[in-house]
Design an enzyme around this catalytic site. Structure first.
Site, short mmCIF file in Angstrom:
data_model
loop_
_atom_site.label_atom_id
_atom_site.label_comp_id
_atom_site.label_asym_id
_atom_site.label_seq_id
_atom_site.Cartn_x
_atom_site.Cartn_y
_atom_site.Cartn_z
N CYS A 1 -48.13 -46.00 -30.32
CA CYS A 1 -48.82 -46.97 -29.19
C CYS A 1 -48.05 -47.49 -28.61
O CYS A 1 -48.68 -47.91 -27.27
CB CYS A 1 -49.79 -47.29 -30.21
SG CYS A 1 -48.35 -48.96 -31.39
N HIS B 1 -50.81 -54.91 -27.15
CA HIS B 1 -50.28 -54.01 -28.51
C HIS B 1 -50.80 -55.45 -29.26
O HIS B 1 -50.93 -54.88 -30.87
CB HIS B 1 -48.89 -54.36 -28.36
CG HIS B 1 -47.48 -53.68 -29.43
ND1 HIS B 1 -47.90 -52.17 -29.40
CD2 HIS B 1 -46.90 -54.05 -30.25
CE1 HIS B 1 -47.83 -51.57 -30.42
NE2 HIS B 1 -46.72 -52.87 -30.86
N GLU C 1 -37.60 -47.27 -37.36
CA GLU C 1 -37.32 -48.57 -35.43
C GLU C 1 -35.81 -48.16 -35.53
O GLU C 1 -35.04 -47.67 -36.74
CB GLU C 1 -37.29 -49.56 -35.95
CG GLU C 1 -38.17 -50.23 -36.45
CD GLU C 1 -40.05 -49.72 -36.97
OE1 GLU C 1 -39.03 -49.59 -38.24
OE2 GLU C 1 -40.61 -49.46 -36.75
N THR D 1 -40.14 -48.68 -32.78
CA THR D 1 -40.62 -47.60 -33.67
C THR D 1 -40.82 -46.44 -32.99
O THR D 1 -40.70 -46.26 -31.50
CB THR D 1 -41.93 -48.68 -33.85
OG1 THR D 1 -41.68 -49.32 -33.94
CG2 THR D 1 -42.88 -46.99 -34.34
N CYS E 1 -54.42 -50.36 -36.45
CA CYS E 1 -53.73 -49.80 -37.27
C CYS E 1 -53.77 -50.46 -38.24
O CYS E 1 -53.56 -49.42 -40.21
CB CYS E 1 -52.77 -49.54 -36.77
SG CYS E 1 -51.83 -51.25 -36.19
N GLU F 1 -43.73 -55.27 -40.57
CA GLU F 1 -44.72 -54.78 -39.21
C GLU F 1 -45.70 -55.72 -38.82
O GLU F 1 -45.76 -55.97 -37.75
CB GLU F 1 -45.01 -53.72 -39.08
CG GLU F 1 -44.69 -53.08 -37.51
CD GLU F 1 -45.56 -51.26 -37.93
OE1 GLU F 1 -44.39 -50.38 -38.09
OE2 GLU F 1 -46.30 -50.92 -36.93
N CYS G 1 -47.68 -46.33 -40.15
CA CYS G 1 -47.65 -46.43 -38.79
C CYS G 1 -47.16 -45.28 -38.46
O CYS G 1 -46.33 -44.37 -38.02
CB CYS G 1 -46.03 -47.47 -38.66
SG CYS G 1 -45.66 -47.40 -36.24
N TYR H 1 -52.89 -53.95 -33.59
CA TYR H 1 -52.62 -54.26 -35.16
C TYR H 1 -54.01 -54.59 -35.88
O TYR H 1 -53.97 -54.15 -36.83
CB TYR H 1 -52.23 -55.70 -34.80
CG TYR H 1 -50.82 -55.47 -34.50
CD1 TYR H 1 -49.84 -54.82 -33.50
CD2 TYR H 1 -49.32 -55.11 -35.86
CE1 TYR H 1 -48.83 -54.21 -33.85
CE2 TYR H 1 -48.54 -55.32 -35.91
CZ TYR H 1 -47.90 -54.42 -34.46
OH TYR H 1 -46.89 -54.40 -34.51
#
Ligand code: FAD
Length: 483
Positions: free
Chosen positions: A104, A294, A259, A191, A301, A446, A100, A298
């Site tokens: 973002c 968001h 995190e 994060t 990423c 995640e 990660c 995904y």
């Protein structure tokens, strides 16, 4: 205008006086700590890429505010092409790092606030939109890394913010002053927070008037007075602290970001950094807009990380001598099919994106939610196939220290060998990478909870599924009169 390199970014963090705790101790310089350094290296790639000739077109953008070249992670999307670039950028970076890249969330928070503040001002005659524009210019001018802190700790999930026994379970305004507000509470799972210059906080759910104190969005520097960051414990953090880099699997970047539990203990926020304060009727819009952005991510990423997992699985197959087995080839094809499906969904919601009254472009929400719901499933199946190919060694392999040991190293090197043409060390490294991807925070948990647990996507899908229109159409085709 600053366009920082990776090294300049890391140096810039050293100027902060950020209060960070991990494993019960305060960390003096988090940029040098082995627990956090790999995830810092991953964020640094978001800066480095902007200086690479092959990727400048993707990693930079033209600011719609100043016309200057900025890092894309600080850009407000102006068209569908920008949304597509976002997905491609995330895939490139996550394939490069296998983890990660953490930048973002703040980006999505900026875009969601850009859209929402415009709507609030149109309704209430407030000046939040001008504030976010000025703040955005500051972020763009200085190429800042922003954490996005939306998820509150939430206490009893069945109760609304004002109903909680402890009123601090959701971040709230405890004082309004002439020059700003004072906020208290804590956000969970933030994060990349330790590696951020700024924290952008947003409400986590739709609220009504009784929750007015909780309807607050703002930005503060990570080293603001009263902010404390407590780093979450992860699988494999002992390996990082001990600097057993081969056992970390992904030695440069680790397979997870990091995190924090982000505590706001009566933090003062000047008005120019407050972007919502009591407008409960807009909490739903900010949450929904942020979530669409968001959830779009995904499919970029996690597809990038999926590329790494597929590559590591193929390496393990090679070292195990099973690369030519038809069931192995089939499993690698299955993994690729799932991975590209995620990517396709992210591209689809980008191409179908649309302009909002603020001018900012947003992804199409139904497809963005479908994208993320697929991401809550496919990586788990991909992880299962990867572990299947790697064999039980993925859970039982001796450590790097054993491999290097004078006493037992010869046994490890001899018996960890697979196909004789390759080394035991290479086999062990490929298997460790699979272990770390399939048992760490960054790829699986995640994928499940990041950007909201699966049920939140189902709720959004059900709202936009147009069941009534579909029933009418089916009735028309079946010759049923619904009148
Ligand atoms: C690795 C990782 C990174 C993350 N990064 C960020 C970040 O950068 N910024 C950020 O703001 N957040 C971040 N998140 C938070 C993420 O958005 C949340 O984990 C997610 O929204 C779920 O919230 P929760 O963890 O509190 O789980 P919960 O809300 O406790 O959910 C647990 C279960 O309870 C169910 N549930 C919850 N509430 C109710 C209810 N009222 N009624 C019925 N069922 C309910 C859920 O559907 C789920 O099945 C991250 C999470 C992870 C795991």
């Amino acid at each position: 205008m600053v366009l920082m390199t990776g090294e300049e970014y890391i140096r810039s963090l050293k100027r902060r006086r950020v209060k960070v705790f991990a494993l019960g101790e305060e960390i003096a310089d988090p940029t040098e700590h082995p627990l956090l350094r790999p995830s810092l290296n991953a964020v640094a790639e978001t800066y480095s890429l902007a200086h690479e000739d092959a990727y400048k077109w993707l990693a930079t953008a033209e600011s719609h505010l100043t016309g200057e070249t900025i890092n894309r992670f600080t850009h407000i999307h102006q068209n569908a092409h920008d949304l597509v670039c976002k997905v491609k950028l995330l895939r490139v970076l996550c394939e490069r790092t296998g983890t990660c890249i953490q930048r973002c969330v703040g980006w999505d928070a900026l875009n969601a606030l850009y859209i929402t503040t415009y709507e609030i001002d149109a309704e209430h005659g407030t000046s939040y939109h001008e504030r976010i524009k000025r703040y955005l210019e500051y972020v763009q001018q200085n190429d800042l890394m922003c954490a996005g802190a939306m998820t509150d700790v939430k206490g009893d999930r069945s109760l609304r913010p004002h109903e909680q026994r402890d009123p601090d379970m959701y971040v709230r305004v405890v004082e309004k002053r002439e020059d700003g507000i004072v906020v208290r509470g804590a956000k969970a799972h933030t994060t990349g927070c330790v590696h951020s210059h700024e924290i952008i906080a947003l409400p986590t759910r739709a609220m009504d008037e009784k929750d007015a104190d909780y309807a607050v969005a703002f930005a503060v520097p990570t080293d603001a007075e009263g902010v404390t960051l407590i780093v979450g414990r992860q699988m494999g953090d002992y390996r990082r602290v001990m600097e057993d880099w081969m056992d970390v699997g992904n030695y440069m970047y680790s397979s997870s970001g990091h995190e924090t539990l982000t505590v706001f203990d009566d933090v003062f926020v000047p008005w120019e950094r407050v972007f919502m304060c009591g407008e409960t009727e807009f909490t739903g819009l900010v949450v929904e807009t942020f979530s669409s952005y968001h959830r779009q991510n995904y499919g970029g990423c996690k597809a990038g990380m999926g590329d790494v997992l597929i590559g590591a699985s193929a390496l393990a197959a090679l070292y195990n001598g099973i690369m030519d087995a038809s069931h192995v080839r089939d499993k690698l094809v299955e993994m690729t099919h799932m991975n590209e499906t995620l990517y396709s969904c992210a591209l689809a919601c980008s191409y179908e994106g649309y302009a909002t009254p603020s001018g900012a472009y947003r992804p199409e929400p139904l497809l963005a939610n479908v994208c993320k719901l697929n991401v809550t499933r496919a990586p788990y199946e991909m992880a299962r196939l990867a572990q299947d190919i790697a064999g039980g060694i993925v859970a039982t392999m001796p450590s790097e220290r054993d491999l290097r040991s004078e006493k037992v190293g010869k046994y490890v090197a001899k018996y960890m060998l697979g196909k004789a043409e390759y080394s035991a060390e290479h086999r062990m490294k490929a298997v460790r990478l699979i272990e770390n991807l399939t048992m760490s925070t960054g790829y699986l948990v995640e994928s499940l909870h990041g950007a909201g647990s699966p049920q939140t996507q189902k709720i959004m899908i059900s709202r936009q599924a147009k069941f009534k229109e579909k029933m009418k159409n089916a009735a028309r085709l079946a010759g049923i009169n619904l009148e």
